[in-house]
Design a protein around this motif. Structure first.
Motif, mmCIF file in Angstrom:
data_model
loop_
_atom_site.group_PDB
_atom_site.id
_atom_site.type_symbol
_atom_site.label_atom_id
_atom_site.label_comp_id
_atom_site.label_asym_id
_atom_site.label_seq_id
_atom_site.Cartn_x
_atom_site.Cartn_y
_atom_site.Cartn_z
ATOM 1 N N ASP A 1 -30.998 16.889 36.423
ATOM 2 C CA ASP A 1 -31.286 16.425 35.064
ATOM 3 C C ASP A 1 -32.538 17.126 34.546
ATOM 4 O O ASP A 1 -33.595 17.089 35.191
ATOM 5 C CB ASP A 1 -31.487 14.910 35.039
ATOM 6 N N ASP B 1 -31.535 17.447 26.361
ATOM 7 C CA ASP B 1 -31.293 16.957 27.715
ATOM 8 C C ASP B 1 -30.094 17.693 28.299
ATOM 9 O O ASP B 1 -29.050 17.828 27.640
ATOM 10 C CB ASP B 1 -31.012 15.455 27.711
ATOM 11 N N THR C 1 -27.663 17.846 31.787
ATOM 12 C CA THR C 1 -27.242 17.331 33.090
ATOM 13 C C THR C 1 -26.278 18.333 33.705
ATOM 14 O O THR C 1 -25.335 18.778 33.049
ATOM 15 C CB THR C 1 -26.546 15.962 32.956
#
Length: 279
Positions: free
Chosen positions: A64, A76, A78
């Motif tokens: 992450d 963000d 992931t």
């Protein structure tokens, strides 16, 4: 002079050994995943989790990242790392969480996803911000271990009459029977004639193939001479099937609404390609 030649030989041998060792050590330098940048932005936060995931058994690691791209705007990322390409593709295609290149609106955030090799990349950002897909793709390409495209094993399946968008991967059940080996499946259509070809992702042990085949509804084919190394089965009302564990361990399966002679010809064509394929 003899001593000098011996000394020279020892020096050369030591130099070569040192060079080889140096190359090996260079190849084994671990990747610093915490330093992976988006464009020229370093992550402001990073987390790595390699614990076993009860919901996704084939998931090996999760990364992450958070990038502060501009004031008040964060990206963000992931990254899900699976055991192999086939499990990543299976989860990407069959979990229902992803829409390919289509961004998904989740509350106030937009989510875009990619699959490459054994990784799935999930990008999440404010819905009113625009991120060029080319920039996201560039991030994916620069991630360690990247290689793009469909798994090479799919290339071994026949190309003619393929139905676009009708490829799938089965990792738990195949033809309604519990399976311990992943299977790649492709649908075909020629006018009103439809059939399917499948192959195992890798070599399959004889016991694993027999365990799966025992769950099929075996039948006697009509109009052909049964081969000792083939399983003939009913794949549904009016649908016949042939399965075999080929020499070398790959499994080939063909089924569809065909007569047995037509199905046998289709099976031999497909199984030859699967057997001879590099992957």
């Amino acid at each position: 002079m003899l001593f000098s030649y011996k000394s020279l030989g020892l020096v050369l041998a030591a130099s070569i050994a040192a060079l080889v060792t140096g190359c090996q050590e260079k190849d084994e330098i671990p990747v610093d995943y915490s330093a992976i940048a988006y464009k020229f932005f370093k992550p402001v936060s990073f987390a790595q989790d390699s614990s076993k995931n009860s919901e996704i058994s084939s998931l090996e690691c999760r990364f992450d990242y958070r990038y502060a791209v501009m004031l008040g705007d964060t990206l963000d990322v992931t990254v899900l790392e699976f055991e192999s390409d086939v499990y990543a593709l299976d989860y990407y295609m069959n979990s229902g969480h992803f829409q390919g290149s289509v961004p998904i609106l989740r509350g106030n955030f937009l989510e875009q996803s990619f699959r490459a090799d054994k990784h799935i990349f999930i990008f999440r950002h404010d819905s009113y911000r625009r991120y060029e897909r080319a920039d996201l793709e560039n991030y994916v390409r620069k991630f360690p271990g990247y290689h793009g495209g469909f798994p090479q094993a799919f290339l071994s399946l026949p190309f003619e009459f393929r139905e676009q968008g009708r490829s799938s991967i089965q990792t738990k059940f195949f033809l309604g029977v519990k399976s311990s080996f992943p299977v790649l499946e492709q649908s075909y259509r020629d006018g009103n004639l439809r059939w399917n070809v499948a192959r195992s992702w890798d070599q399959v042990e004889s016991d694993a193939f027999s365990a799966w085949a025992s769950g099929l509804k075996h039948v006697e084919p009509v109009g052909i001479f049964p081969a000792n190394d083939c399983i003939y089965f009913e794949a549904g009302e009016g649908s016949n099937g042939i399965a075999s564990r080929l020499s070398g361990g790959r499994v080939a399966v063909v089924w569809g609404y065909m007569s047995w002679p037509d199905l046998e010809r289709t099976f031999f064509t497909a199984s030859d390609r699967i057997y001879e394929a590099r992957y």
